[in-house]
Scaffold this active site. Sequence first.
Site, mmCIF file in Angstrom:
data_model
loop_
_atom_site.group_PDB
_atom_site.id
_atom_site.type_symbol
_atom_site.label_atom_id
_atom_site.label_comp_id
_atom_site.label_asym_id
_atom_site.label_seq_id
_atom_site.Cartn_x
_atom_site.Cartn_y
_atom_site.Cartn_z
ATOM 1 N N PRO B 111 0.863 -1.158 0.124
ATOM 2 C CG PRO B 111 -0.898 -1.610 1.685
ATOM 3 C CD PRO B 111 0.506 -2.145 1.190
ATOM 4 C CG ASP B 192 -4.790 0.018 -8.708
ATOM 5 O OD1 ASP B 192 -3.615 -0.197 -7.791
ATOM 6 O OD2 ASP B 192 -5.254 1.127 -8.226
ATOM 7 C CE1 TYR B 450 -8.080 21.252 -32.797
ATOM 8 C CE2 TYR B 450 -9.731 21.269 -34.624
ATOM 9 C CZ TYR B 450 -9.241 21.845 -33.590
ATOM 10 O OH TYR B 450 -9.633 23.174 -33.411
ATOM 11 C CD GLU B 477 -11.084 27.986 -29.185
ATOM 12 O OE1 GLU B 477 -11.303 28.593 -30.215
ATOM 13 O OE2 GLU B 477 -11.970 27.878 -28.447
#
Lengths: 452, 522
Positions: B111, B192, B450, B477
């Site tokens: 942990p 995980d 893009y 932008e």
Amino acid sequence: MPKSVRTITSAEDARICVVMVGLPARGKSFIAQKIIRFLSWISVNAKSFNVGQYRREAGALKPTPDFFDMDNDNYFVIRKQAENNAIKDILKWFSEEDGVVAVLDATNSTRERRAGICEILKANKIEPMFIESYSDDESFILRNINEVRKVSPDYSEQDPEMAIKNILLKLQKYEKNYETMTSELDGDLTFIKLVNGAQEAIINRIKTYSESRIAFYVMNLHLKPRCIYLSRHGESVYNVEQKIGGDSCLSERGLKYAQKLPELVTANAGDANLTVWTSTLKRTHETAQYLAYKKLQWKALDELDAGICDGMTYEEIEDKYPDDFKARDDDKYEYRYRGGESYRDVVIRLEPIIMELERQDNILIITHQAVLRCIYAYYMNVPQEESPWMSIPLHTLLKLEPRAYGTKITKIKANIPAVSTYKEKGTSQLGESVTASKASVRDIITSIAGDK
Amino acid sequence: METKELKTSPAPNVPLDNEELLNGLGSELMDRRFSEGNHMARTDSRWGKLNVPQSGSDKDDTSRSGTAGSVDSVHKPIKIEENVAPGQLYATDSGKLFHAGKILIVLVGLPATSKTALSVAITRYTRWLGVRAESFHISKYRKEMNYSGDDCYSAVPETKVGKEFRKSLLESVFNDMIVFFQKTKGQIAVYDALNIRKEDRTNIHIRFANLNIKVIFIESIVKDPELYELNLLNAAKASEFENFTKEQTQNILKRRLQLNKSFYQKMSKDEKLCYIKFIDFGKEIIVNNIKGGYLINKIVFFLMNLRNTNGKIYFSRCGTSEKDNYLNDEELNKEGIDFAHRMTDVIMERVSKNEQDPDNQEMARWKLNALTDSKPLHVFTAERKRTYDTGQFFAKKYNIPVYQRMELKQLREGSVADLSEEEKQNRYPTEYQEYLKDPYHYRFPRAESYHDLAIRMEPFLLELERISGDILIIAHESTLRVLYGYFMASSCQDLWKTNFSRDEITEITITPFQNQVRKIPI
């Protein structure tokens, strides 16, 4: 521009010296050469300093194995001097030639030696980054010994068997004192340790993005022999009309080249398996159409984008945009067409291609003049002032064989006539006027040439 | 290795796994159907087989388009039909990329060793590359299962109930991962959990290797006591501790560590597994027995750049100039200069406030920070005059260096530069229709899409990962959209729609589990 505005990131302010570590015949020079090639290609000023070369210059041309005995005092002086001269030159290069990444190509086999190098580098504000090539795999070592025998000037005139025996003896001398790098004992240093190629890699204390890039790059390298074939597309309709860019089809002569290409490839590659890479533009597809191999198209291989000048002839460009025309001739590598690309832009988008090429086996790339110049420049270490001016004629197949100390190149002509698309500096006319001095600069390709 | 498969592979255009193994990064099988008309378009061949939803059809639109206070989408499952990501180089029918097949990444470690942060970061990055990746956090499953005996956090529970609980807990995670791989085209699952015992690792390996899934372990080891303290602090921020005091939380975490410490068997070569050891959050990385696949090397490369940072990232547009066109490179007008002044002051105020934050001070004390590029504020701008002029006062007033980055250059607009939507439609009617189908990937003649922009910005994204301290980026932008898309895990259907108006700045708070965004008016 205010002084504090910089064009590079803070992380790249650091100057790095890659210090190779490893016994002889571990592929150190191969890795060193590759790093230089890759970094120079992405416009990082990089240079390799080979201590063996300094040792030869210091008078030990063809040393006997005894020379490398650590306990041999006479020779120790010469070896030490060679090492010191290399480091001296590295420091000079950093300060006088704005060096960014140097590679110290030597065995650097003891911890003491490495600590000494570290101290000198740090005192000069240079970050040391160690790359150790470690191997305990006999076949890996033998393959490298054979390569060293063939290419090292130390053994060039020796009988092959004798040479191998001498290299093995030299190895023994080094092994006695060799200290490999470990995270326990060298944890404070930045280092990459490659075990048997990259079967295992230990990556310690990577401090900058640049270091991570070098590490990523060396992890993609392999030492297996293979060939890379390069060709421009066949003569296109635009080529004939002297227009640049566009997405035109092949001319009649271009189609003939496409038809002949399978034969040219087979004559040189035999029945070796190939993968064909093309751009996404028609003229490369048409050139590849008769090849019976697996074919992949890559956007990244598309021709340099000429922006607003796309589809014009050089004469029209000179006429319409005289300033741009001149600006491009003045700095062809950096000039970016309005709304288009520069050579530098092309190199950036080609980086994943180069990484993938390093991982692959035999590849045939059919692409465009500017893109080929960039790929060629990577394999042949052509400086960026020259690479945009290289002449790469149509209807010619290039065969590259990457080797430990350089790339062997063979130029195979198809003997099918085509227009010249070569434009010399200062004119809008196409074709190569053979002025001797210029020809030597751009026509770097000879039938067979190493780049060392 | 791959040559063998080439010889036995079936005819091209059959999208088998083996076939894909041969496709290079970003390449695609050559298509004979030469498209007529717009010669620079690639939407047809590269993404055409995908069912890319029409813009505006997504009901969650607003939650993803950068409204204040929203969290990022890294934990949101990827829909089956929606498998094109911002940094993705090509698409395949099976949804898998980089000749890598399916990969299970299993985290290993006690942990408070940053396993969750690691799994989220890997998921974010690989998703951005276009890989269908998902994190499976055992903590989330445990919370849903309603058992809170002391041993529920132990790798080897003592009570009978505890043992039963652990068994069913693992079963439900494993089942979900198998469904992810087999039913929803998943390519990378990041598991995980502690996985600290050899036995557990062997079981996972056998189970998934049998399903033809490559299993790679990433063991997170913390040797540095100060880093451990810092990790405890970070772990305490998890949602499960919302209702506890700081002290209670620390005690719980320490108890979990105590429960498991004695069972921990570090990974070694004898286990004959593929593993990466990630020591002291990237100080040292050991890669063992991983046969150089591009995707795995790419993840290692990412790990080399990943640092334990917790700063904030600010985005600002540039100030206005006279014509505000694409093609010219104008200087700021008076209004633009005013904006630059005000923006500089607002940012500086926030940065000094962040510096006062006790957690950040803790961070700054951490000595491994030598590995990161640590400054209170990093300012990056594009190379255009008006963007670096917008940042100039950081240098002039506060003596903070302003770095110009080529990667931040705005989307190249090619033949539609400076045209209004209406003009584009009139002059390029065919192209415009194509553009509407997939605005993210569509490239007007000689323009960048893009997607092109995202690909060329990747090195910069990785540099941002290793910077400790706050970051300000002043750019166009289009560039900000791509950066935002990475940190907020936007899909490419949404990325290009994000708005960055010129009267506000955007602040993204980076935390181990997820990132959060808010807007600050100027």
